[in-house]
Design a protein around this motif. Structure first.
Motif, mmCIF file in Angstrom:
data_model
loop_
_atom_site.group_PDB
_atom_site.id
_atom_site.type_symbol
_atom_site.label_atom_id
_atom_site.label_comp_id
_atom_site.label_asym_id
_atom_site.label_seq_id
_atom_site.Cartn_x
_atom_site.Cartn_y
_atom_site.Cartn_z
ATOM 1 N N LYS A 38 0.833 -1.209 0.000
ATOM 2 C CA LYS A 38 0.000 0.000 0.000
ATOM 3 C C LYS A 38 0.867 1.258 0.000
ATOM 4 N N ILE A 84 -6.614 -5.979 2.952
ATOM 5 C CA ILE A 84 -6.424 -6.000 4.407
ATOM 6 C C ILE A 84 -6.981 -4.750 5.082
ATOM 7 N N MET A 170 -4.891 -7.007 14.238
ATOM 8 C CA MET A 170 -3.760 -6.110 14.437
ATOM 9 C C MET A 170 -3.582 -5.938 15.930
ATOM 10 N N MET A 210 3.002 -7.685 12.055
ATOM 11 C CA MET A 210 3.406 -6.653 11.111
ATOM 12 C C MET A 210 4.905 -6.386 11.329
ATOM 13 N N SER A 211 5.429 -5.337 10.686
ATOM 14 C CA SER A 211 6.881 -5.098 10.780
ATOM 15 C C SER A 211 7.382 -5.088 12.223
ATOM 16 N N ARG A 226 1.969 -9.902 7.771
ATOM 17 C CA ARG A 226 1.721 -8.832 6.790
ATOM 18 C C ARG A 226 2.733 -7.725 7.019
ATOM 19 N N ILE A 227 3.708 -7.656 6.123
ATOM 20 C CA ILE A 227 4.828 -6.753 6.373
ATOM 21 C C ILE A 227 4.982 -5.723 5.255
ATOM 22 N N GLY A 228 4.950 -4.461 5.641
ATOM 23 C CA GLY A 228 5.105 -3.382 4.675
ATOM 24 C C GLY A 228 6.411 -2.637 4.855
ATOM 25 N N THR A 229 6.477 -1.871 5.935
ATOM 26 C CA THR A 229 7.606 -0.957 6.156
ATOM 27 C C THR A 229 8.977 -1.637 6.071
ATOM 28 N N ARG A 235 6.022 4.694 4.385
ATOM 29 C CA ARG A 235 5.017 5.122 3.404
ATOM 30 C C ARG A 235 4.889 6.641 3.390
ATOM 31 N N ASN A 246 -4.493 2.701 10.378
ATOM 32 C CA ASN A 246 -4.935 1.647 9.485
ATOM 33 C C ASN A 246 -4.712 2.036 8.028
HETATM 34 C C1 LIG Z 1 -0.291 -1.314 6.741
HETATM 35 C C2 LIG Z 1 -0.713 -2.593 7.303
HETATM 36 C C3 LIG Z 1 0.232 -3.607 7.554
HETATM 37 C C4 LIG Z 1 1.741 -3.444 7.360
HETATM 38 O O1 LIG Z 1 2.268 -2.644 8.383
HETATM 39 P P1 LIG Z 1 3.851 -2.388 8.548
HETATM 40 O O2 LIG Z 1 3.971 -1.901 9.936
HETATM 41 O O3 LIG Z 1 4.221 -1.369 7.520
HETATM 42 O O4 LIG Z 1 4.545 -3.671 8.335
HETATM 43 C C5 LIG Z 1 -0.255 -4.835 8.023
HETATM 44 N N1 LIG Z 1 -1.583 -5.036 8.235
HETATM 45 C C6 LIG Z 1 -2.504 -4.082 7.994
HETATM 46 C C7 LIG Z 1 -3.933 -4.390 8.237
HETATM 47 C C8 LIG Z 1 -2.110 -2.834 7.534
HETATM 48 O O5 LIG Z 1 -3.044 -1.895 7.308
#
Ligand SMILES: *Cc1c(COP(=O)(O)O)cnc(C)c1O
Length: 247
Positions: A38, A84, A170, A210-211, A226-229, A235, A246
């Protein structure tokens, strides 16, 4: 973020997942990595694809729709997209068109909508119920009872294009590890309850971590992190109104 960074980040995160699996005696490869892309552009998703990543997570339907249709047009056909983020009813059709799983189902009224559109698209949707276990945002079912009621409706055969495959949560944003652990273990307990009450439903996935907290989540039984950062960097929320936790 440069190409080498993303590739390097995937290497590091995958290694950390493997180490966490080993540390708590879980089988290597038992935890799937959902790369949360995202707010990151198609070019960065393509860098992830070069690292053999096929599972992605997005939280906004419109953004996901434009990025993932562009990738499809470029010939990337085997991508798996999990939604998500909070889902508005008027976006369910597009959500059903582009994704293979909706992890953020948080109310019963989404089920007939998903059923209707997936029946139209002739596909079965993997649905996860999101349980609110204490994060700052308001997302998710507020009680386990509501989830049990929805599961019962699915088990009764009312929604043949809906497959209840898992649960998502979360954890709260806190330094307090005990609180984070409690959030994850409550999701695991709910899954066990569902497995006992509805053995005919394929509820096998626990999407948690998450991260900042995925190692704890793996210790608590997560099957999807679920890993983004940690993969794509921070972001850039400028130019959006959606700046909450969120987002
Ligand atoms: C953005 C998001 C993530 C990823 O979060 P990070 O801290 O960047 O890894 C995971 N789950 C949900 C539901 C999110 O909205």
């Amino acid at each position: 973020m440069t190409e080498t960074n993303i590739a390097e980040n995937f290497k590091i995160v995958r290694q950390q997942i493997n180490e966490a699996e080993k540390k708590c005696g879980r089988k290597e490869g038992s935890v799937k990595l959902c790369a949360v892309s995202k707010f990151h552009p198609v070019e960065e998703i393509e860098e992830a694809l070069k690292c053999s990543q096929i599972l992605f997570g997005e939280n906004r339907v419109q953004e996901a729709y434009s990025k993932f249709s562009a990738l499809k047009e470029k010939g990337f056909n085997n991508l798996q997209l999990h939604l998500i983020g909070a889902l508005q009813s008027n976006k369910v059709k597009k959500a059903c068109e582009i994704s293979c799983a909706i992890e953020s189902v948080d109310r019963e009224s989404l089920l007939p909508e998903i059923e209707k559109h997936c029946s139209f698209f002739n596909k079965t949707m993997e649905v996860f119920f999101e349980l609110h276990t204490g994060e700052d945002s308001k997302s998710g079912f507020k009680s386990e009872d509501e989830i049990l009621i929805c599961a019962e409706k699915i088990a009764s055969g009312k929604f043949p294009h809906v497959n209840l495959t898992g649960l998502m949560t979360m954890a709260p944003f806190t330094e307090d590890e005990a609180l984070i652990r409690k959030s994850f273990s409550s999701l695991r307990n709910l899954k066990e309850k569902l497995n006992v009450s509805f053995p005919q439903l394929p509820v096998k996935e626990l999407s948690m971590g998450m991260s900042g907290d995925f190692k704890i989540a793996i210790e608590e039984g997560s099957t999807i992190v679920r890993i983004g950062t940690s993969l794509f960097g921070r972001r850039d929320y400028s130019g959006t109104e959606n700046q909450g936790v969120n987002a």
